[in-house]
Design a protein around this motif. Structure first.
Motif, PDB file in Angstrom:
ATOM      1  N   SER A 175       1.013  -1.280   0.163  1.00 19.40           N
ATOM      2  CA  SER A 175      -0.041  -0.006  -0.079  1.00 19.40           C
ATOM      3  C   SER A 175       0.762   1.401  -0.051  1.00 19.40           C
ATOM      4  CB  SER A 175      -0.753   0.056   1.340  1.00 19.40           C
ATOM      5  OG  SER A 175      -2.054  -1.014   1.181  1.00 19.40           O
ATOM      6  N   ILE A 176       2.079   1.233  -0.654  1.00 25.19           N
ATOM      7  CA  ILE A 176       2.945   2.359  -0.747  1.00 25.19           C
ATOM      8  C   ILE A 176       2.606   3.057  -2.304  1.00 25.19           C
ATOM      9  CG2 ILE A 176       4.872   3.225  -0.602  1.00 25.19           C
ATOM     10  CD1 ILE A 176       5.717   1.038   1.217  1.00 25.19           C
ATOM     11  N   SER A 177       2.122   3.982  -2.602  1.00 23.82           N
ATOM     12  CA  SER A 177       2.297   4.715  -3.642  1.00 23.82           C
ATOM     13  C   SER A 177       3.694   4.807  -4.475  1.00 23.82           C
ATOM     14  CB  SER A 177       1.723   6.101  -3.836  1.00 23.82           C
ATOM     15  OG  SER A 177       0.198   5.870  -3.388  1.00 23.82           O
ATOM     16  N   VAL A 178       3.785   4.868  -5.679  1.00 21.67           N
ATOM     17  CA  VAL A 178       4.992   4.809  -6.564  1.00 21.67           C
ATOM     18  C   VAL A 178       5.735   6.113  -6.051  1.00 21.67           C
ATOM     19  CG1 VAL A 178       6.053   5.075  -8.699  1.00 21.67           C
ATOM     20  CG2 VAL A 178       4.123   3.703  -8.545  1.00 21.67           C
ATOM     21  N   ARG A 179       5.147   7.502  -5.852  1.00 23.74           N
ATOM     22  CA  ARG A 179       5.929   8.466  -5.647  1.00 23.74           C
ATOM     23  C   ARG A 179       6.397   8.488  -4.176  1.00 23.74           C
ATOM     24  NH1 ARG A 179       0.299   9.706  -6.188  1.00 23.74           N
ATOM     25  NH2 ARG A 179      -0.556   9.729  -4.287  1.00 23.74           N
ATOM     26  N   GLY A 180       5.992   7.594  -3.474  1.00 16.43           N
ATOM     27  CA  GLY A 180       6.400   7.196  -2.047  1.00 16.43           C
ATOM     28  C   GLY A 180       7.454   6.220  -1.924  1.00 16.43           C
ATOM     29  N   LEU A 181       8.101   5.780  -3.163  1.00 19.61           N
ATOM     30  CA  LEU A 181       9.121   4.534  -2.947  1.00 19.61           C
ATOM     31  C   LEU A 181      10.552   5.326  -2.983  1.00 19.61           C
ATOM     32  CD1 LEU A 181       7.141   1.958  -5.123  1.00 19.61           C
ATOM     33  CD2 LEU A 181       7.565   1.803  -2.613  1.00 19.61           C
ATOM     34  N   GLY A 182      10.607   6.466  -3.252  1.00 15.42           N
ATOM     35  CA  GLY A 182      12.158   7.119  -3.123  1.00 15.42           C
ATOM     36  C   GLY A 182      12.914   7.031  -4.349  1.00 15.42           C
ATOM     37  N   PHE A 183      12.477   6.919  -5.636  1.00 14.53           N
ATOM     38  CA  PHE A 183      13.238   6.682  -6.788  1.00 14.53           C
ATOM     39  C   PHE A 183      13.495   8.021  -7.095  1.00 14.53           C
ATOM     40  CE2 PHE A 183       9.741   3.314  -7.509  1.00 14.53           C
ATOM     41  CZ  PHE A 183      10.519   2.251  -7.745  1.00 14.53           C
ATOM     42  N   ASP A 184      14.848   8.003  -7.701  1.00 17.18           N
ATOM     43  CA  ASP A 184      15.469   9.243  -7.905  1.00 17.18           C
ATOM     44  C   ASP A 184      15.061   9.723  -9.425  1.00 17.18           C
ATOM     45  OD1 ASP A 184      16.928   7.739 -10.107  1.00 17.18           O
ATOM     46  OD2 ASP A 184      18.673   7.485  -8.725  1.00 17.18           O
ATOM     47  N   ALA A 185      15.387  10.789  -9.817  1.00 15.59           N
ATOM     48  CA  ALA A 185      14.976  11.337 -11.125  1.00 15.59           C
ATOM     49  C   ALA A 185      15.074  10.509 -12.443  1.00 15.59           C
ATOM     50  CB  ALA A 185      15.605  12.956 -11.291  1.00 15.59           C
ATOM     51  N   THR A 186      16.379   9.908 -12.072  1.00 16.02           N
ATOM     52  CA  THR A 186      16.692   9.084 -13.425  1.00 16.02           C
ATOM     53  C   THR A 186      15.796   7.879 -13.453  1.00 16.02           C
ATOM     54  OG1 THR A 186      18.969   9.594 -13.299  1.00 16.02           O
ATOM     55  CG2 THR A 186      18.782   7.580 -14.672  1.00 16.02           C
ATOM     56  N   ASP A 187      15.501   7.215 -12.362  1.00 19.09           N
ATOM     57  CA  ASP A 187      14.396   6.194 -12.277  1.00 19.09           C
ATOM     58  C   ASP A 187      12.967   6.792 -12.758  1.00 19.09           C
ATOM     59  OD1 ASP A 187      16.432   4.265 -11.684  1.00 19.09           O
ATOM     60  OD2 ASP A 187      15.906   4.326  -9.716  1.00 19.09           O
ATOM     61  N   MET A 188      12.722   7.860 -12.300  1.00 19.09           N
ATOM     62  CA  MET A 188      11.360   8.083 -12.430  1.00 19.09           C
ATOM     63  C   MET A 188      11.062   8.582 -14.173  1.00 19.09           C
ATOM     64  SD  MET A 188       9.459   8.241 -10.064  1.00 19.09           S
ATOM     65  CE  MET A 188       7.912   9.205 -10.558  1.00 19.09           C
ATOM     66  N   GLU A 189      12.169   9.013 -14.704  1.00 16.96           N
ATOM     67  CA  GLU A 189      12.199   9.466 -16.326  1.00 16.96           C
ATOM     68  C   GLU A 189      11.777   7.833 -17.005  1.00 16.96           C
ATOM     69  OE1 GLU A 189      12.385  11.693 -18.395  1.00 16.96           O
ATOM     70  OE2 GLU A 189      11.991  12.916 -16.593  1.00 16.96           O
ATOM     71  N   VAL A 190      12.302   6.614 -16.322  1.00 15.12           N
ATOM     72  CA  VAL A 190      12.082   5.412 -16.967  1.00 15.12           C
ATOM     73  C   VAL A 190      10.650   4.708 -16.569  1.00 15.12           C
ATOM     74  CG1 VAL A 190      12.511   2.978 -16.831  1.00 15.12           C
ATOM     75  CG2 VAL A 190      14.421   4.584 -16.786  1.00 15.12           C
ATOM     76  N   ILE A 191      10.045   5.176 -15.334  1.00 18.11           N
ATOM     77  CA  ILE A 191       9.067   5.017 -14.706  1.00 18.11           C
ATOM     78  C   ILE A 191       7.731   5.766 -15.440  1.00 18.11           C
ATOM     79  CG2 ILE A 191       7.521   5.153 -12.536  1.00 18.11           C
ATOM     80  CD1 ILE A 191      10.061   4.300 -11.052  1.00 18.11           C
ATOM     81  N   LYS A 192       8.091   6.882 -15.886  1.00 18.41           N
ATOM     82  CA  LYS A 192       7.175   7.700 -16.678  1.00 18.41           C
ATOM     83  C   LYS A 192       6.426   6.699 -17.825  1.00 18.41           C
ATOM     84  CE  LYS A 192       8.412  12.418 -15.875  1.00 18.41           C
ATOM     85  NZ  LYS A 192       8.923  13.503 -16.525  1.00 18.41           N
ATOM     86  N   ARG A 193       7.172   5.920 -18.277  1.00 14.12           N
ATOM     87  CA  ARG A 193       6.691   4.975 -19.381  1.00 14.12           C
ATOM     88  C   ARG A 193       5.575   4.093 -18.928  1.00 14.12           C
ATOM     89  NH1 ARG A 193      12.515   2.890 -20.731  1.00 14.12           N
ATOM     90  NH2 ARG A 193      13.797   5.193 -20.832  1.00 14.12           N
ATOM     91  N   PHE A 194       5.784   3.694 -17.635  1.00 11.51           N
ATOM     92  CA  PHE A 194       4.630   2.824 -17.240  1.00 11.51           C
ATOM     93  C   PHE A 194       3.242   3.273 -17.165  1.00 11.51           C
ATOM     94  CE2 PHE A 194       8.424   0.645 -14.581  1.00 11.51           C
ATOM     95  CZ  PHE A 194       8.911   0.417 -15.842  1.00 11.51           C
ATOM     96  N   ASN A 195       3.389   4.690 -17.074  1.00  8.91           N
ATOM     97  CA  ASN A 195       1.929   5.202 -16.965  1.00  8.91           C
ATOM     98  C   ASN A 195       1.187   4.959 -15.964  1.00  8.91           C
ATOM     99  OD1 ASN A 195       0.133   7.326 -18.093  1.00  8.91           O
ATOM    100  ND2 ASN A 195      -0.986   5.863 -19.362  1.00  8.91           N
ATOM    101  N   LEU A 196       1.858   5.072 -14.605  1.00  5.60           N
ATOM    102  CA  LEU A 196       1.314   4.688 -13.461  1.00  5.60           C
ATOM    103  C   LEU A 196       0.428   5.984 -12.798  1.00  5.60           C
ATOM    104  CD1 LEU A 196       3.961   2.383 -11.999  1.00  5.60           C
ATOM    105  CD2 LEU A 196       1.827   1.568 -13.324  1.00  5.60           C
ATOM    106  N   ILE A 197      -0.823   5.809 -12.470  1.00 11.78           N
ATOM    107  CA  ILE A 197      -1.232   7.145 -11.562  1.00 11.78           C
ATOM    108  C   ILE A 197      -0.923   7.288 -10.298  1.00 11.78           C
ATOM    109  CG2 ILE A 197      -3.707   7.478 -10.760  1.00 11.78           C
ATOM    110  CD1 ILE A 197      -4.920   5.347 -12.244  1.00 11.78           C
ATOM    111  N   THR A 198      -0.022   6.417  -9.621  1.00 12.74           N
ATOM    112  CA  THR A 198       0.277   6.819  -8.287  1.00 12.74           C
ATOM    113  C   THR A 198       1.744   7.303  -8.409  1.00 12.74           C
ATOM    114  OG1 THR A 198       1.048   4.751  -7.575  1.00 12.74           O
ATOM    115  CG2 THR A 198      -1.120   5.201  -6.919  1.00 12.74           C
TER     116      THR A 198
END
Length: 365
Positions: A175-198
């Motif tokens: 029950s931890i949203s993606v934005r609360g998992l502590g990913f850095d900016a580089t990882d978030m650029e990759v995660i953007k492709r997943f199109n996740l709401i949280t």
């Protein structure tokens, strides 16, 4: 640049009332769930006192503020991730936004029904969070399945994506949203492709009664404590009061009303500026006798990228940018005086635009 903030929350928490205050569009507002079915989209100007000051200095023919799109998304309910209450449609609407304004009811009023029978903003928040997390979990499990086939071919990018996807899956299951998992900016650029709401940035908007607009109340304190680890802004606003302010016709009437409440400006002004920052946006200005205009760019944009917002040819044929700091322009009173003071700068392609820069571009196509 068309970026959208989506207003979400349970039914009857004040979303549509707030939307009406934010936008020239008029969403239906009524005392029953699912009053909003299709998302209402409105464009709102970003309040900026600097633009008003530039207008008095330059006296242009017209003034154009920065704008932002606000989407009023119908109230989610428990089971939305499984399609309850038109859930699939609502979740698709949220997915299309760039940031989330999560409205929480933080006031008591026996005349306004609560979908769950009592006022409890933490429970309401958790209902929405769980539905969005469940939908993301479904999305990321499908992504992991599709990556499994690509990984076998030794694709390094797919391996990296899979590592991130597995971490996200583990977090969502807790029950931890993606934005609360502590990913850095580089990882978030990759995660953007997943199109996740949280993974979208969020701001919590506590809708309070008139007595609580200045300092909040016990409900707001509960919200602040609950989101302390989320690195998210909590903003207090009285949607009903804001609706009353928008009904007043003159500046003097609005000023008197705000003074009585002890407010310096309408809460929606603060909300719009905070939403603008939530989208990682900033403003630069062009100022001439024809037009004074606020242009919207991402923080960290280079001078050519900023020029490209005006026209793609400006970016392609960029030669240089002539830059004055807003404070210098105001202090010295004219472009000529800024130049005389040695504060007028000529910048090249590597220049990172600062918020409030007053710019003129030289280009050749």
């Amino acid at each position: 640049m068309s970026l959208k903030c989506g207003i979400v929350g349970l039914p009857n928490v004040g979303k549509s009332t707030l939307f009406n205050c934010l936008s020239n569009a008029k969403a239906q507002s009524a005392n029953f769930p699912f009053c909003t079915i299709e998302p209402n989209i409105g464009t709102t100007s970003v309040p900026d006192p600097r633009l008003e000051k530039l207008e008095t200095m330059v006296n242009p023919e017209r003034v154009v503020p920065a704008t932002m799109e606000i989407v009023d998304i119908a109230g989610l309910v428990k089971g939305a991730s499984k399609g309850e209450g038109l859930g699939n449609q609502f979740l698709a609407n949220i997915r299309e936004t760039d940031a989330i304004l999560h409205v929480l009811r933080c006031f008591d009023d026996g005349n306004i029904v609560h979908v769950d029978g009592s006022v409890n903003p933490i429970r309401d928040k958790e209902i929405i969070d769980i539905e969005l997390q469940l939908k993301d979990l479904e999305t990321i499990e499908k992504k992991i399945q599709s990556l499994a086939r690509v990984i076998k071919s030794g694709d390094k990018e797919a391996v990296k994506e899979n590592e991130l996807a597995l971490k996200i899956k583990e977090g969502l299951e807790q029950s931890i949203s993606v934005r609360g998992l502590g990913f850095d900016a580089t990882d978030m650029e990759v995660i953007k492709r997943f199109n996740l709401i949280t993974s979208k940035p969020v701001m919590y908007v506590c809708n309070v009664d008139e007595a609580s607009v200045l300092t909040g109340n016990a409900y707001v304190d509960q919200v602040r404590a609950a989101v302390a680890n989320e690195n998210a802004e909590v903003l207090i606003i009285g949607a009903k009061i804001e609706a009353d302010i928008t009904e007043l016709e003159t500046y003097e009437e609005r000023k008197m009303f705000l003074d009585e409440l002890g407010l310096e400006e309408p809460g929606v002004n603060r909300l719009i500026r905070s939403a603008y920052a939530l989208l990682n946006l900033q403003t630069y200005f062009t100022a001439g006798v024809k037009e004074v205009r606020a242009w919207t760019i991402y923080k960290g944009s280079t001078a050519p990228q900023a020029a490209g917002v005006i026209h793609s040819d400006f970016e392609k044929g960029f030669i240089r940018a002539e830059v004055m700091k807003y404070d210098d322009f105001v202090r010295y009173g004219s472009e000529a005086a800024v130049k005389e003071a040695g504060k007028f700068k000529v910048e090249g392609k590597e220049y990172i635009v600062s918020d409030g820069d007053v710019m003129h571009f030289r280009f050749n196509v």
